[in-house]
Design a protein around this motif. Structure first.
Motif: not given
Length: 269
Positions: A107-123, A147-159
């Motif tokens: 299990i792992d995660s990767v962050s991507v920059r977002a322009a707008k939208g829901l499920l985004t957050g400060p990275n 697979l799943g997506i979340s805001g970049a400020n969500l901790h990996d453990s919560q996923g």
């Protein structure tokens, strides 16, 4: 154009896609009107957008349907969860052939920059820029299972728990369907006792690196497969930056990328 469509959507993938796409509704039963764009041409155009990273307006006219038609069909199929069902069908084909290895998952995660939208957050790793995070679970071969997506400020453990619950029951070569790995490898971001207890209660042996005790090199012997899968996902350039306002559209592109990875293994088997 036919050769381009067949290259982007091979016959094997098209056969599987026809099993999950909803039937076409007849809008004009009396006949007449403009011919409906072919689903295979639209699917090839969507795959082209996902892999090339171009915008919808930049879609070349060589595919036939205009970009508005392609986008409407993409949005419709996203609402009807066609991409998730297609991913599951491909996983079923792999499982029935014995191509999935459940002995060790990662299990792992990767962050991507977002322009707008829901499920985004400060990275926190990108100077607080707005971003989203892609979470994934892979088998021992690096094939994405969940697979799943979340805001970049969500901790990996919560996923972790949502990802494990989201693994669908997949066919096996012998015996019943399976949806739980024997072991789960994770980095120190998942180093929490309640996660270990939750995994053991479901018969999954946790192999999570401990902070201040185990080095990352020990995890790398088995956890590198999920990092390789992350690089495979980056092959779909649409995932380099999130432009979709709706999170379900961004998740659809993630699902398309995962399906292409699994189908590549299916055709190579």
């Amino acid at each position: 154009m036919a050769s381009l469509v067949e290259r982007l959507v091979p016959d094997e993938l098209w056969v599987l896609f026809r099993r999950v796409v909803p039937p076409t509704e007849v809008i004009r039963p009396q006949g007449g009107g403009k011919r409906r764009a072919d689903d295979r041409e639209v699917l090839a155009a969507i795959v082209f957008v996902a892999t090339s990273g171009c915008t919808w307006r930049q879609l070349p006219p060589v595919f036939g349907p205009c970009w508005q038609t392609v986008y409407r069909r993409f949005a419709q199929w996203s609402r009807e969860r066609v991409w998730a069902r297609l991913h599951r069908v491909v996983l079923d084909e792999l499982g029935s052939r014995g191509e999935l290895d459940w002995s060790r998952c990662a299990i792992d995660s990767v962050s991507v920059r977002a322009a707008k939208g829901l499920l985004t957050g400060p990275n926190p790793t990108d100077r607080g820029k707005l971003g989203s995070k892609i979470h994934l679970v892979t088998d021992r071969n690096g094939l994405p299972l969940s697979l799943g997506i979340s805001g970049a400020n969500l901790h990996d453990s919560q996923g972790l728990e949502p990802l494990i619950r989201r693994i669908p029951p997949i066919r096996s070569r012998r015996g019943p369907r399976r949806r739980q790995p024997a072991k789960l490898h994770g980095d120190k971001g998942y180093d929490y006792d309640h996660l270990r207890r939750w995994l053991r209660a479901r018969g999954i042996m946790p192999r999570i690196a401990r902070k201040g005790i185990e080095s990352s090199q020990r995890l790398g012997r088995h956890g590198w497969v999920v990092e390789r899968t992350v690089s495979w996902l980056a092959g779909c350039r649409r995932l380099h930056r999130r432009y979709e306002r709706k999170p379900e559209h961004f998740l659809s592109f993630v699902g398309i990328a995962a399906t292409l990875i699994c189908h590549r293994r299916l055709t190579a088997a």
